[in-house]
Enzyme design. Structure first.
Site, PDB file in Angstrom:
ATOM      1  N   LYS A   1      -7.662   2.507  -4.204  1.00  0.00           N
ATOM      2  CA  LYS A   1      -7.087   3.529  -3.334  1.00  0.00           C
ATOM      3  C   LYS A   1      -8.071   4.686  -3.297  1.00  0.00           C
ATOM      4  O   LYS A   1      -8.439   5.213  -4.346  1.00  0.00           O
ATOM      5  CB  LYS A   1      -5.727   3.973  -3.870  1.00  0.00           C
TER       6      LYS A   1
ATOM      7  N   THR B   1       1.332   2.075  -3.865  1.00  0.00           N
ATOM      8  CA  THR B   1      -0.119   2.021  -3.661  1.00  0.00           C
ATOM      9  C   THR B   1      -0.900   2.697  -4.800  1.00  0.00           C
ATOM     10  O   THR B   1      -2.074   2.395  -4.990  1.00  0.00           O
ATOM     11  CB  THR B   1      -0.507   2.701  -2.332  1.00  0.00           C
ATOM     12  N   ASP B   2      -0.239   3.582  -5.550  1.00  0.00           N
ATOM     13  CA  ASP B   2      -0.983   4.367  -6.556  1.00  0.00           C
ATOM     14  C   ASP B   2      -1.670   3.482  -7.592  1.00  0.00           C
ATOM     15  O   ASP B   2      -2.790   3.773  -8.016  1.00  0.00           O
ATOM     16  CB  ASP B   2      -0.042   5.339  -7.275  1.00  0.00           C
TER      17      ASP B   2
ATOM     18  N   THR C   1       6.245   3.227  -2.050  1.00  0.00           N
ATOM     19  CA  THR C   1       6.513   3.911  -0.776  1.00  0.00           C
ATOM     20  C   THR C   1       6.968   2.936   0.296  1.00  0.00           C
ATOM     21  O   THR C   1       7.713   3.311   1.206  1.00  0.00           O
ATOM     22  CB  THR C   1       5.237   4.656  -0.320  1.00  0.00           C
TER      23      THR C   1
ATOM     24  N   GLU D   1     -29.619   6.815 -17.707  1.00  0.00           N
ATOM     25  CA  GLU D   1     -29.827   8.127 -18.349  1.00  0.00           C
ATOM     26  C   GLU D   1     -29.303   8.132 -19.780  1.00  0.00           C
ATOM     27  O   GLU D   1     -29.713   8.941 -20.592  1.00  0.00           O
ATOM     28  CB  GLU D   1     -29.125   9.217 -17.541  1.00  0.00           C
TER      29      GLU D   1
ATOM     30  N   TYR E   1       9.711  12.432  -0.246  1.00  0.00           N
ATOM     31  CA  TYR E   1      10.447  11.164  -0.187  1.00  0.00           C
ATOM     32  C   TYR E   1      10.597  10.621  -1.595  1.00  0.00           C
ATOM     33  O   TYR E   1       9.938  11.087  -2.525  1.00  0.00           O
ATOM     34  CB  TYR E   1       9.736  10.136   0.706  1.00  0.00           C
TER      35      TYR E   1
ATOM     36  N   SER F   1       4.977   3.183  -8.333  1.00  0.00           N
ATOM     37  CA  SER F   1       4.032   2.378  -9.138  1.00  0.00           C
ATOM     38  C   SER F   1       3.369   3.194 -10.235  1.00  0.00           C
ATOM     39  O   SER F   1       2.725   2.635 -11.123  1.00  0.00           O
ATOM     40  CB  SER F   1       3.005   1.688  -8.261  1.00  0.00           C
TER      41      SER F   1
HETATM   42  C1  SIN Z   1       2.832   4.744  -2.702  1.00  0.00           C
HETATM   43  O1  SIN Z   1       3.478   3.744  -2.827  1.00  0.00           O
HETATM   44  O2  SIN Z   1       2.079   4.897  -1.719  1.00  0.00           O
HETATM   45  C2  SIN Z   1       2.819   5.879  -3.658  1.00  0.00           C
HETATM   46  C3  SIN Z   1       3.827   5.800  -4.737  1.00  0.00           C
HETATM   47  C4  SIN Z   1       3.717   4.558  -5.554  1.00  0.00           C
HETATM   48  O3  SIN Z   1       2.606   4.141  -5.881  1.00  0.00           O
HETATM   49  O4  SIN Z   1       4.756   4.001  -5.873  1.00  0.00           O
END
Ligand code: SIN
Length: 328
Positions: free
Chosen positions: A166, A93-94, A14, A284, A27, A60
């Site tokens: 995340k 970020t994924d 992103t 457990e 996007y 990602s």
């Molecule tokens: C992001 O970058 O926030 C989401 C999509 C990705 O991980 O490429």
């Protein structure tokens, strides 16, 4: 004195995303070239020299062995290059958690390696990408960033790879750390470290592998039966991470099927589908009897990375796998 040189490895995400409209939700990740991003950041007049090296331009969710292998090779070369002071990786970020942890486990500490992404695409109103990148530059060029292993910079916060995940789908402050929280706060004009350089004197825990084995994460849900475990074994999984309920629990039929997998030489790690917390041995579930491994502080995504590296290094014995999850 010449300006500090930082290598910037671009993978997309992103932070390089472009939106259909500045106010819309949709996007495409990785649309903007690394050169264009670097030209924008140079416009801020920062006193570092940035050396761009594109690796990929993808979301990602599509990151895997090919990009990891390329990133690792570039960082090893940068560590040996006296001209390069640190490395920045622009990344979606994924799966930032997974790439950061994999690199952290396979690199010696020393020069800073800083991963950075964004929650909003570059041309969306209120985009966080340029600020995060400026923050990443500040971290990567700071002498106190040495010997901290791989870090992730998001939302004015610095996390160690071993802690970060995340934790929100779209908030700007989407990242959290466990068991440690942030190790520093950063803005384009300030940087405050809260924790000592935790990897001083350590070395990479693993050699870079030739390949990574197929290891699956199976999320337990109420009413799940043994069939998903059998299906995973049927496709040749070499290890299974269960994202269990609560402290890594699963229905008895699933535990019994997983025990059978262990008997067939497939290590099983119990982690939790709960957002945060420890999964300890024999709480457990009788791990001793089932010959399972407890993930301790690692969530499912990190557990899978660690288990893949262990199996790739020939470590499958439950006691040895448990020792690695215990941090030994
Ligand atoms: C992001 O970058 O926030 C989401 C999509 C990705 O991980 O490429």
């Amino acid at each position: 004195m010449s300006a500090q040189k930082l290598l910037v490895l671009g993978t997309g995400g992103t932070i390089a995303g472009s939106a259909a409209t500045a106010t819309g939700q949709s996007y495409a990740a990785g649309e903007i070239s690394l050169d264009a991003m670097i030209a924008d950041i140079r416009g801020l007049g920062l006193t570092v020299e940035l050396v761009p090296k594109p690796i990929a331009r993808i979301g990602s969710q599509d990151i895997g062995w090919e990009q990891w292998d390329a990133l690792h090779g570039e960082i090893i070369a940068a560590q040996a290059d006296p001209d390069i002071a640190g490395v920045i990786i622009t990344h979606g970020t994924d799966t930032a958690e997974e790439t950061a942890f994999l690199l952290d486990l396979t690199l010696d500490p020393g020069k800073p390696v800083v991963m950075v992404g964004a929650m909003r695409p570059a041309d969306a109103v209120g985009s966080d990408g340029m600020r995060n990148l400026a923050n990443a530059i500040r971290v990567a060029s700071d002498p106190k960033a040495q010997d901290r292993g791989v870090m992730v910079v998001m939302g004015d916060t610095v996390f160690a790879a071993s802690d970060v995940r995340k934790a929100a789908t779209s908030n700007i402050d989407a990242f959290k750390g466990y068991p440690r929280g942030p190790i520093a706060r950063v803005t384009p004009s300030s940087l405050d470290w809260f924790a000592p350089a935790h990897r001083v004197g350590s070395t990479a825990r693993f050699q870079w592998p030739e390949a990574l084995p197929r290891v699956a994460i199976l999320t337990a849900g109420a009413g799940i039966d043994a069939m998903p475990v059998k299906a995973l074994l049927g496709i040749g999984c070499k290890g299974i991470v269960i994202a269990g309920m609560g402290q890594g629990n699963a229905p008895r039929v699933v535990l019994d099927a997983l025990a059978e997998a262990v008997r067939d030489g497939v290590p099983v790690v119990r982690s939790s589908r709960v957002d945060e917390g420890m999964v300890d041995r024999n709480v457990e579930v009788d791990d001793d009897a089932y010959v399972f491994v407890a993930a301790r502080a690692l969530g499912p995504a990190k557990s899978r990375i660690l288990l893949m590296l262990l199996i790739a290094s020939g470590v499958t014995d439950a006691k040895a796998v448990q020792a690695a999850f215990d941090g030994d």
